[in-house]
Design a protein around this motif. Structure first.
Motif, PDB file in Angstrom:
ATOM      1  N   LEU A 185       6.978  -4.050  -7.475  1.00  0.00           N
ATOM      2  CA  LEU A 185       7.114  -5.375  -6.862  1.00  0.00           C
ATOM      3  C   LEU A 185       7.386  -5.271  -5.359  1.00  0.00           C
ATOM      4  CD1 LEU A 185       9.244  -7.149  -9.621  1.00  0.00           C
ATOM      5  CD2 LEU A 185       6.902  -7.739  -8.969  1.00  0.00           C
ATOM      6  N   LYS A 186       8.212  -4.295  -4.994  1.00  0.00           N
ATOM      7  CA  LYS A 186       8.481  -4.101  -3.567  1.00  0.00           C
ATOM      8  C   LYS A 186       7.221  -3.703  -2.817  1.00  0.00           C
ATOM      9  CE  LYS A 186      13.378  -2.840  -3.911  1.00  0.00           C
ATOM     10  NZ  LYS A 186      14.382  -1.756  -3.712  1.00  0.00           N
ATOM     11  N   GLU A 187       6.461  -2.788  -3.405  1.00  0.00           N
ATOM     12  CA  GLU A 187       5.220  -2.363  -2.756  1.00  0.00           C
ATOM     13  C   GLU A 187       4.230  -3.520  -2.658  1.00  0.00           C
ATOM     14  OE1 GLU A 187       3.769   0.966  -4.968  1.00  0.00           O
ATOM     15  OE2 GLU A 187       4.889   2.414  -3.735  1.00  0.00           O
ATOM     16  N   GLN A 188       4.199  -4.364  -3.685  1.00  0.00           N
ATOM     17  CA  GLN A 188       3.296  -5.513  -3.679  1.00  0.00           C
ATOM     18  C   GLN A 188       3.673  -6.506  -2.577  1.00  0.00           C
ATOM     19  OE1 GLN A 188       3.235  -7.585  -7.428  1.00  0.00           O
ATOM     20  NE2 GLN A 188       1.839  -9.172  -6.717  1.00  0.00           N
ATOM     21  N   ALA A 189       4.982  -6.750  -2.434  1.00  0.00           N
ATOM     22  CA  ALA A 189       5.441  -7.673  -1.390  1.00  0.00           C
ATOM     23  C   ALA A 189       5.129  -7.122  -0.006  1.00  0.00           C
ATOM     24  CB  ALA A 189       6.938  -7.918  -1.539  1.00  0.00           C
ATOM     25  N   ALA A 191       2.808  -4.995   0.824  1.00  0.00           N
ATOM     26  CA  ALA A 191       1.362  -4.973   1.050  1.00  0.00           C
ATOM     27  C   ALA A 191       0.843  -6.361   1.423  1.00  0.00           C
ATOM     28  CB  ALA A 191       0.653  -4.447  -0.191  1.00  0.00           C
ATOM     29  N   GLN A 192       1.316  -7.384   0.711  1.00  0.00           N
ATOM     30  CA  GLN A 192       0.870  -8.739   1.013  1.00  0.00           C
ATOM     31  C   GLN A 192       1.335  -9.191   2.402  1.00  0.00           C
ATOM     32  OE1 GLN A 192       1.897 -11.498  -2.062  1.00  0.00           O
ATOM     33  NE2 GLN A 192       0.601 -10.534  -3.615  1.00  0.00           N
ATOM     34  N   LEU A 193       2.593  -8.829   2.740  1.00  0.00           N
ATOM     35  CA  LEU A 193       3.125  -9.202   4.048  1.00  0.00           C
ATOM     36  C   LEU A 193       2.341  -8.534   5.177  1.00  0.00           C
ATOM     37  CD1 LEU A 193       5.349 -10.732   5.557  1.00  0.00           C
ATOM     38  CD2 LEU A 193       6.774  -8.681   5.383  1.00  0.00           C
ATOM     39  N   MET A 194       2.049  -7.251   4.993  1.00  0.00           N
ATOM     40  CA  MET A 194       1.307  -6.531   6.028  1.00  0.00           C
ATOM     41  C   MET A 194      -0.115  -7.065   6.172  1.00  0.00           C
ATOM     42  SD  MET A 194       3.302  -4.471   7.513  1.00  0.00           S
ATOM     43  CE  MET A 194       2.049  -3.604   8.462  1.00  0.00           C
ATOM     44  N   ALA A 195      -0.727  -7.415   5.055  1.00  0.00           N
ATOM     45  CA  ALA A 195      -2.093  -7.934   5.113  1.00  0.00           C
ATOM     46  C   ALA A 195      -2.132  -9.271   5.843  1.00  0.00           C
ATOM     47  CB  ALA A 195      -2.647  -8.080   3.699  1.00  0.00           C
ATOM     48  N   LYS A 196      -1.160 -10.152   5.532  1.00  0.00           N
ATOM     49  CA  LYS A 196      -1.124 -11.459   6.178  1.00  0.00           C
ATOM     50  C   LYS A 196      -0.813 -11.326   7.667  1.00  0.00           C
ATOM     51  CE  LYS A 196      -1.436 -15.918   5.555  1.00  0.00           C
ATOM     52  NZ  LYS A 196      -2.650 -16.536   5.049  1.00  0.00           N
ATOM     53  N   LEU A 197       0.105 -10.384   7.970  1.00  0.00           N
ATOM     54  CA  LEU A 197       0.463 -10.154   9.366  1.00  0.00           C
ATOM     55  C   LEU A 197      -0.726  -9.605  10.152  1.00  0.00           C
ATOM     56  CD1 LEU A 197       2.688 -10.178  11.490  1.00  0.00           C
ATOM     57  CD2 LEU A 197       3.365  -7.892  10.719  1.00  0.00           C
ATOM     58  N   GLN A 198      -1.485  -8.735   9.505  1.00  0.00           N
ATOM     59  CA  GLN A 198      -2.659  -8.171  10.168  1.00  0.00           C
ATOM     60  C   GLN A 198      -3.692  -9.255  10.470  1.00  0.00           C
ATOM     61  OE1 GLN A 198      -2.800  -4.880  10.997  1.00  0.00           O
ATOM     62  NE2 GLN A 198      -4.717  -5.282  12.068  1.00  0.00           N
ATOM     63  N   ASP A 199      -3.865 -10.185   9.521  1.00  0.00           N
ATOM     64  CA  ASP A 199      -4.810 -11.280   9.763  1.00  0.00           C
ATOM     65  C   ASP A 199      -4.344 -12.144  10.941  1.00  0.00           C
ATOM     66  OD1 ASP A 199      -6.304 -10.414   7.651  1.00  0.00           O
ATOM     67  OD2 ASP A 199      -5.438 -11.839   6.217  1.00  0.00           O
ATOM     68  N   THR A 200      -3.034 -12.392  11.027  1.00  0.00           N
ATOM     69  CA  THR A 200      -2.498 -13.206  12.116  1.00  0.00           C
ATOM     70  C   THR A 200      -2.690 -12.519  13.464  1.00  0.00           C
ATOM     71  OG1 THR A 200      -0.860 -14.115  10.588  1.00  0.00           O
ATOM     72  CG2 THR A 200      -0.439 -14.402  12.932  1.00  0.00           C
ATOM     73  N   LEU A 201      -2.441 -11.222  13.504  1.00  0.00           N
ATOM     74  CA  LEU A 201      -2.619 -10.468  14.745  1.00  0.00           C
ATOM     75  C   LEU A 201      -4.078 -10.452  15.189  1.00  0.00           C
ATOM     76  CD1 LEU A 201      -0.211  -7.438  14.109  1.00  0.00           C
ATOM     77  CD2 LEU A 201       0.136  -9.366  15.673  1.00  0.00           C
ATOM     78  N   CYS A 202      -4.964 -10.411  14.217  1.00  0.00           N
ATOM     79  CA  CYS A 202      -6.396 -10.453  14.554  1.00  0.00           C
ATOM     80  C   CYS A 202      -6.748 -11.797  15.190  1.00  0.00           C
ATOM     81  CB  CYS A 202      -7.239 -10.209  13.314  1.00  0.00           C
ATOM     82  SG  CYS A 202      -7.188  -8.514  12.723  1.00  0.00           S
ATOM     83  N   ILE A 233       7.659 -13.159  -5.640  1.00  0.00           N
ATOM     84  CA  ILE A 233       7.854 -11.724  -5.852  1.00  0.00           C
ATOM     85  C   ILE A 233       9.339 -11.379  -5.836  1.00  0.00           C
ATOM     86  CG2 ILE A 233       7.421  -9.434  -4.870  1.00  0.00           C
ATOM     87  CD1 ILE A 233       4.740 -10.483  -3.863  1.00  0.00           C
ATOM     88  N   LEU A 234      10.094 -11.980  -4.921  1.00  0.00           N
ATOM     89  CA  LEU A 234      11.532 -11.717  -4.845  1.00  0.00           C
ATOM     90  C   LEU A 234      12.253 -12.158  -6.125  1.00  0.00           C
ATOM     91  CD1 LEU A 234      12.373 -12.640  -1.145  1.00  0.00           C
ATOM     92  CD2 LEU A 234      12.406 -10.369  -2.185  1.00  0.00           C
TER      93      LEU A 234
END
Length: 278
Positions: A185-189, A191-202, A233-234
């Motif tokens: 669950l921690k890894e899933q959270a 991963a989702q946070l990093m993916a969303k953050l990456q989209d925002t930075l793009c 997830i939390l």
């Protein structure tokens, strides 16, 4: 009545190997019942041979062995189409006609042997008597697994102790599974946070210039859109942690109960010793 020559031939065949003995038996009598059919004639001789050898092993006199051989030779063709009860009656009647009469022990033993030999191969004998020699027989070799040899009682484990050990083992397995779930669950959270953050930075990199207000709006939008996902997830992680704590408490109570039972068993021994001294 059996002739001396028949008795001599039976003595001789009793010392031979099985196949040679059956071949020698073929010259003891006239085998007219299945003349011209070598296969059926051989089965007939085999049936008589088995009874002859059993009679010899039982220690019957050779005159009686010769009579038994002649009786079983005439008996088998008469069994065609008979039910089991009729077979038993016919065998008993034929044995009763032996002269001199067999002792009750030999009479019962021979009757039982002939019946068992016939019943064991009843379908084969009936097919042979009716001339149905093309029947196929299926056999299977089954492996027998015997239970393991039990250990001495001194090396065994008390039932109550064993049950606690099994319960503790299951709890430890559940604990390991729950820890793996929390990690997942921690890894899933993350991963989702990093993916969303990456989209925002793009999205930010596509803009030439952004003022402070625009950046705040974008960050707020990012956090709001991701809040529900992270919250779900939390909550799952919190539930998993609670279940993990319950499992550990259960383990602790089990190990504590086992320890207290051992302590109590030790504490009982001195009191028993004192009682004996009194």
């Amino acid at each position: 009545m059996a002739t001396d020559s028949t008795q001599s031939m039976l003595k001789e065949l009793s010392t031979l190997e099985r196949d040679e003995g059956i071949l020698r038996l073929s010259s003891c009598f006239q085998w007219r019942e299945f003349e011209g059919d070598d296969q059926r004639q051989y089965l007939h001789q085999e049936f008589v041979y088995e009874t002859v050898m059993y009679s010899v092993k039982r220690g019957l006199p050779w005159s009686a062995v010769a009579q038994i051989a002649n009786m079983t030779k005439e008996l088998l063709p008469e069994l065609k189409g008979l039910e089991k009860s009729e077979v038993i009656s016919l065998i008993q009647a034929q044995l009763s006609q032996c002269k001199p009469r067999l002792s009750p022990t030999h009479h019962a033993a021979l009757g039982d042997f002939i019946l068992k030999d016939y019943i064991r191969h009843q379908r084969l004998y009936q097919a042979f008597l009716k001339g149905e020699m093309n029947l196929k027989s299926m056999h299977s070799q089954l492996e027998i697994h015997v239970p393991p040899h039990p250990l001495p009682l001194c090396e065994g484990t008390d039932v109550v102790v064993w049950e606690k050990q099994q319960a503790l083992k299951e709890l430890k397995a559940a604990e390991a599974e729950k820890q793996a779930e929390i990690h997942r669950l921690k890894e899933q959270a993350d991963a989702q946070l990093m993916a969303k953050l990456q989209d925002t930075l793009c999205d930010l990199s596509l803009e030439n210039r952004l003022d402070e207000q625009a950046v705040k709006i974008m960050v707020r939008t990012f956090l709001q859109s991701h809040r529900d996902t992270v919250k779900d997830i939390l909550m799952k992680e919190i539930r998993a942690v609670q279940e993990l704590l319950e499992l550990r408490l259960s383990q602790k109570s089990l190990t504590g109960a086992g320890h207290s039972s051992r302590v109590s068993s030790f504490s009982e021994k001195p009191s028993a010793t004192k009682a004996k001294k009194k």
